[in-house]
Design a protein around this motif. Structure first.
Motif, PDB file in Angstrom:
ATOM      1  N   ASP A 147      32.493  49.176  45.991  1.00 56.09           N
ATOM      2  CA  ASP A 147      33.720  48.846  45.256  1.00 56.09           C
ATOM      3  C   ASP A 147      34.631  47.896  46.028  1.00 56.09           C
ATOM      4  O   ASP A 147      35.850  48.063  46.064  1.00 56.09           O
ATOM      5  N   PRO A 154      35.403  43.575  46.776  1.00 56.47           N
ATOM      6  CA  PRO A 154      35.104  42.229  46.263  1.00 56.47           C
ATOM      7  C   PRO A 154      34.053  41.538  47.122  1.00 56.47           C
ATOM      8  O   PRO A 154      33.726  41.999  48.218  1.00 56.47           O
ATOM      9  N   ASP A 187      29.915  32.505  37.359  1.00 55.13           N
ATOM     10  CA  ASP A 187      31.288  32.706  37.825  1.00 55.13           C
ATOM     11  C   ASP A 187      32.302  32.701  36.677  1.00 55.13           C
ATOM     12  O   ASP A 187      31.934  32.546  35.506  1.00 55.13           O
ATOM     13  N   GLY A 188      33.573  32.892  37.033  1.00 55.58           N
ATOM     14  CA  GLY A 188      34.625  33.013  36.034  1.00 55.58           C
ATOM     15  C   GLY A 188      34.854  31.752  35.220  1.00 55.58           C
ATOM     16  O   GLY A 188      35.473  31.810  34.155  1.00 55.58           O
ATOM     17  N   LEU A 235      36.746  31.891  42.028  1.00 57.76           N
ATOM     18  CA  LEU A 235      37.360  33.197  42.229  1.00 57.76           C
ATOM     19  C   LEU A 235      37.560  33.889  40.881  1.00 57.76           C
ATOM     20  O   LEU A 235      37.648  33.242  39.845  1.00 57.76           O
ATOM     21  N   GLY A 236      37.620  35.234  40.919  1.00 56.44           N
ATOM     22  CA  GLY A 236      37.810  35.996  39.690  1.00 56.44           C
ATOM     23  C   GLY A 236      36.574  36.795  39.325  1.00 56.44           C
ATOM     24  O   GLY A 236      35.714  37.067  40.167  1.00 56.44           O
ATOM     25  N   ALA A 237      36.483  37.160  38.062  1.00 53.88           N
ATOM     26  CA  ALA A 237      35.358  37.977  37.599  1.00 53.88           C
ATOM     27  C   ALA A 237      34.093  37.132  37.513  1.00 53.88           C
ATOM     28  O   ALA A 237      34.123  35.971  37.109  1.00 53.88           O
ATOM     29  N   SER A 285      29.520  37.572  36.862  1.00 49.50           N
ATOM     30  CA  SER A 285      28.422  38.462  36.492  1.00 49.50           C
ATOM     31  C   SER A 285      27.168  38.006  37.220  1.00 49.50           C
ATOM     32  O   SER A 285      27.033  36.841  37.598  1.00 49.50           O
ATOM     33  N   THR A 293      28.358  43.249  37.584  1.00 48.93           N
ATOM     34  CA  THR A 293      29.554  42.418  37.672  1.00 48.93           C
ATOM     35  C   THR A 293      30.045  42.368  39.113  1.00 48.93           C
ATOM     36  O   THR A 293      29.753  43.269  39.911  1.00 48.93           O
ATOM     37  N   LEU A 294      30.780  41.311  39.421  1.00 44.08           N
ATOM     38  CA  LEU A 294      31.351  41.108  40.747  1.00 44.08           C
ATOM     39  C   LEU A 294      32.801  40.684  40.589  1.00 44.08           C
ATOM     40  O   LEU A 294      33.165  40.064  39.592  1.00 44.08           O
ATOM     41  N   THR A 295      33.610  40.992  41.584  1.00 45.09           N
ATOM     42  CA  THR A 295      34.926  40.381  41.700  1.00 45.09           C
ATOM     43  C   THR A 295      34.857  39.447  42.899  1.00 45.09           C
ATOM     44  O   THR A 295      34.524  39.875  44.008  1.00 45.09           O
ATOM     45  N   GLU A 336      36.637  37.141  45.552  1.00 44.95           N
ATOM     46  CA  GLU A 336      37.901  36.821  46.217  1.00 44.95           C
ATOM     47  C   GLU A 336      37.633  35.905  47.395  1.00 44.95           C
ATOM     48  O   GLU A 336      36.500  35.805  47.868  1.00 44.95           O
TER      49      GLU A 336
END
Length: 242
Positions: free
Chosen positions: A14, A16, A56-57, A84-86, A88, A102-104, A106
């Motif tokens: 959990d 980034p 990416d986002g 950067l951001g959400a 998949s 999914t990935l965040t 940063e």
């Protein structure tokens, strides 16, 4: 099936991920067998019919370079250009998508490599002794030749009063730091400045942090090493100071 991604250095859940970092993704039936990328010709985007795509986002899809595939784990690279951001991530095996997650993303997501490959205990690091006359020597901070799972910190001698011993840690997710001053290093609770924090030349995704081991720690034995990058703390490591 679910494909869950962590730093290949820290294995902390959990958290980034950062652009330009080494990731480990976990799932089931990801590959038919365990295979490692050949040591020549760079990092391939497919091994044994398995590939990983990161979207990416901004909606940009990129095939990820792969180091290793197995039925339950894939080590892959998150491109430096990833927004950067959400994001998949999907795993394709023999032209069929077999797992997704999914990935965040940063700017930084620091993780340090451990000799036992579990993100804990003694780091995959060296200690560099710089003598008063400028000559240098180095040693591993772990018992050389140890098997994964049995690596322990070895006592590091801080030498004469005129000597300096620097800890060279290896990790990933660090190069995106805003500045060198944005890196905090404490060893045994004692703050010490990072002398360098950035990429290792010629090594995809591998980062390095160098910091002086404070002389005040002499005789302390095993101590924690804590690295924080832009407010994000990496996994805690342990070294032994003689």
């Amino acid at each position: 099936a679910v494909f869950s991604t962590v730093s290949a250095a820290s294995f902390l859940r959990d958290r980034p991920m950062a652009p330009g970092s080494i990731a480990a993704g976990f799932g089931e039936n990801l590959a038919a067998a365990t295979q490692v990328a050949s040591s020549t010709g760079g990092v391939p985007v497919s091994i044994g019919g398995v590939s990983v795509t990161v979207k990416d986002g901004n909606g940009v899809e990129r095939q990820a370079p792969l180091w290793f595939v197995s039925p339950t784990q894939i080590n892959y690279y998150i491109a430096e250009e990833t927004a950067l951001g959400a994001a998949s991530v999907s795993v394709v095996r023999d032209a069929a998508t077999v797992a997704a997650g999914t990935l965040t993303i940063e700017r930084t997501a620091p993780g340090l490599f451990a000799m036992n490959a579990d993100g804990q205990g003694v780091p995959a690091a060296i200690a560099v002794l710089v003598r008063g006359d400028g000559t240098q020597s180095w040693q591993y901070v772990f018992n050389s030749g140890c098997q994964v799972g049995s690596c322990q910190p070895v006592p590091l001698d801080l030498g004469a009063a005129s000597d300096k011993v620097y800890l060279q840690l290896y990790g990933t997710g660090i190069r995106g730091r805003t500045s060198l001053g944005a890196i905090s290093v404490t060893i045994g609770g004692v703050s010490t400045p990072a002398e360098y924090a950035g990429g290792v030349q010629g090594m995809v995704g591998l980062d390095q942090v160098n910091a002086l081991i404070p002389r005040s720690l002499a005789g302390r034995g095993e101590v924690d090493v804590v690295v924080t990058v832009d407010g994000q703390t990496a996994n805690t490591m342990r070294i032994n100071v003689k």
